[in-house]
Scaffold this active site. Structure first.
Site, PDB file in Angstrom:
ATOM      1  N   TYR A  46       0.825  -1.209   0.000  1.00 59.80           N
ATOM      2  CA  TYR A  46       0.000   0.000   0.000  1.00 59.80           C
ATOM      3  C   TYR A  46       0.862   1.263   0.000  1.00 59.80           C
ATOM      4  CZ  TYR A  46      -3.703  -3.167   1.744  1.00 59.80           C
ATOM      5  OH  TYR A  46      -4.590  -4.196   1.925  1.00 59.80           O
ATOM      6  N   LYS A  80       1.456  -6.424   6.222  1.00 59.65           N
ATOM      7  CA  LYS A  80       1.527  -7.660   5.441  1.00 59.65           C
ATOM      8  C   LYS A  80       2.828  -7.757   4.647  1.00 59.65           C
ATOM      9  CE  LYS A  80      -3.460  -7.060   4.730  1.00 59.65           C
ATOM     10  NZ  LYS A  80      -3.542  -5.591   4.800  1.00 59.65           N
ATOM     11  N   HIS A 124       0.553 -11.702   2.517  1.00 61.93           N
ATOM     12  CA  HIS A 124      -0.485 -10.974   1.784  1.00 61.93           C
ATOM     13  C   HIS A 124      -1.234 -11.872   0.799  1.00 61.93           C
ATOM     14  CE1 HIS A 124      -1.568  -6.642   0.456  1.00 61.93           C
ATOM     15  NE2 HIS A 124      -2.565  -7.459   0.206  1.00 61.93           N
TER      16      HIS A 124
END
Length: 292
Positions: A46, A80, A124
């Protein structure tokens, strides 16, 4: 709060920060914590881990508007390990980077300004190979042994991946985070996880708005009966299924709306009316089906 098999507890509603811009993430996370969230879910892919931690640190440092002081122990932080970081050495390096980002925007002159540990670290997705997944899990187990990570789990794992993991895991996965909502109920996977004491976390619980805005008659009808928004009904659906739910928003009013669902209950007929257990409607990727 939901008890994990690691003996830690996880807040049942968390703020997801997928696709939250790095230059706004800290402020959004701080806002959510002021609303009442105590669980934030990010990931290395992210590209906002450091900013997410900065938002938490700012909140903890400035609670002038709070009657009851919140401490680090009250906040649950998840991140993650991405696919390209699978394997012993790469995972160890990825964990070190994640731990460094716990300092937020701190400088070298502020050694004590850090979240200190990761509450939950996830693989993930399973999209590499069985040997690499095993090496990654074992590196994560070492991080738990060191005390720098409290709980470990997986994301986007199907039953075959979980069978593989449980064959060698010394620490059982605490959670499996997958897309879950009334049009993607994954009943076989959910039953498997529940049998093995693995908590389900529901991402994209609001269907990425695919079903919002009057697009689904059943959802509209249930929302009207309870005088709630469609999003609130979907959050409640996940909670009443026993899932941890991770609604994502960058708008303060919706962050509040998604969190304020404690004072109504869906009936069994409401739950039956929502969605379609056979639809298997994914709104994005679905690595649970990955073979390799």
């Amino acid at each position: 709060m939901i008890k994990l098999n690691s003996n830690h507890t996880i807040p049942a509603i968390g703020l997801g920060v997928y696709q939250t811009a790095s230059n706004t993430a800290a402020a959004i996370v701080e806002t959510a914590l002021r609303v009442g969230y105590r669980h934030v879910d990010t990931a290395s892919i992210y590209h906002n881990e450091r900013e997410t931690c900065e938002g938490i640190l700012r909140f903890l440092a400035d609670q002038s508007n709070h009657h009851h002081q919140v401490t680090r122990a009250d906040i649950f932080y998840t991140t993650k390990i991405w696919d390209t970081d699978h394997g012993t050495a790469k995972t160890e390096q990825a964990i070190e980077r994640a731990l460094d980002r716990l300092r937020g925007d701190s400088t070298a002159n502020e050694p004590d300004r850090t979240l200190g540990y990761i509450d939950l670290l996830l693989i993930h997705s399973p999209q590499t190979s069985a040997p690499l997944r095993q090496e990654t899990w074992q590196a994560m187990e070492q991080a738990v042994a060191s005390g720098r990570v409290r709980s470990i789990g997986v994301s986007n794992y199907g039953i075959a991946h979980l069978d593989e993991l449980l064959s060698y895991a010394k620490i059982a996965p605490a959670v499996n985070q997958v897309e879950l909502h009334p049009w993607l109920q994954r009943r076989e996977l959910v039953a498997y996880c529940q049998r093995h004491g693995i908590v389900l976390e529901a991402y994209s619980p609001l269907t990425r708005a695919h079903k919002l805005g009057g697009k689904d008659a059943g959802l509209v009808a249930v929302a009207r009966r309870h005088a709630r928004t469609e999003a609130q009904v979907l959050v409640k659906w996940a909670l009443q299924r026993g899932f941890v739910v991770l609604p994502k928003s960058v708008h303060t009013d919706r962050i509040k709306e998604n969190f304020n669902v404690a004072d109504f209950e869906l009936t069994e007929s409401d739950l039956q009316e929502l969605g379609d257990p056979e639809a298997y409607y994914t709104t994005g990727w679905d690595p649970t089906t990955f073979k390799g």
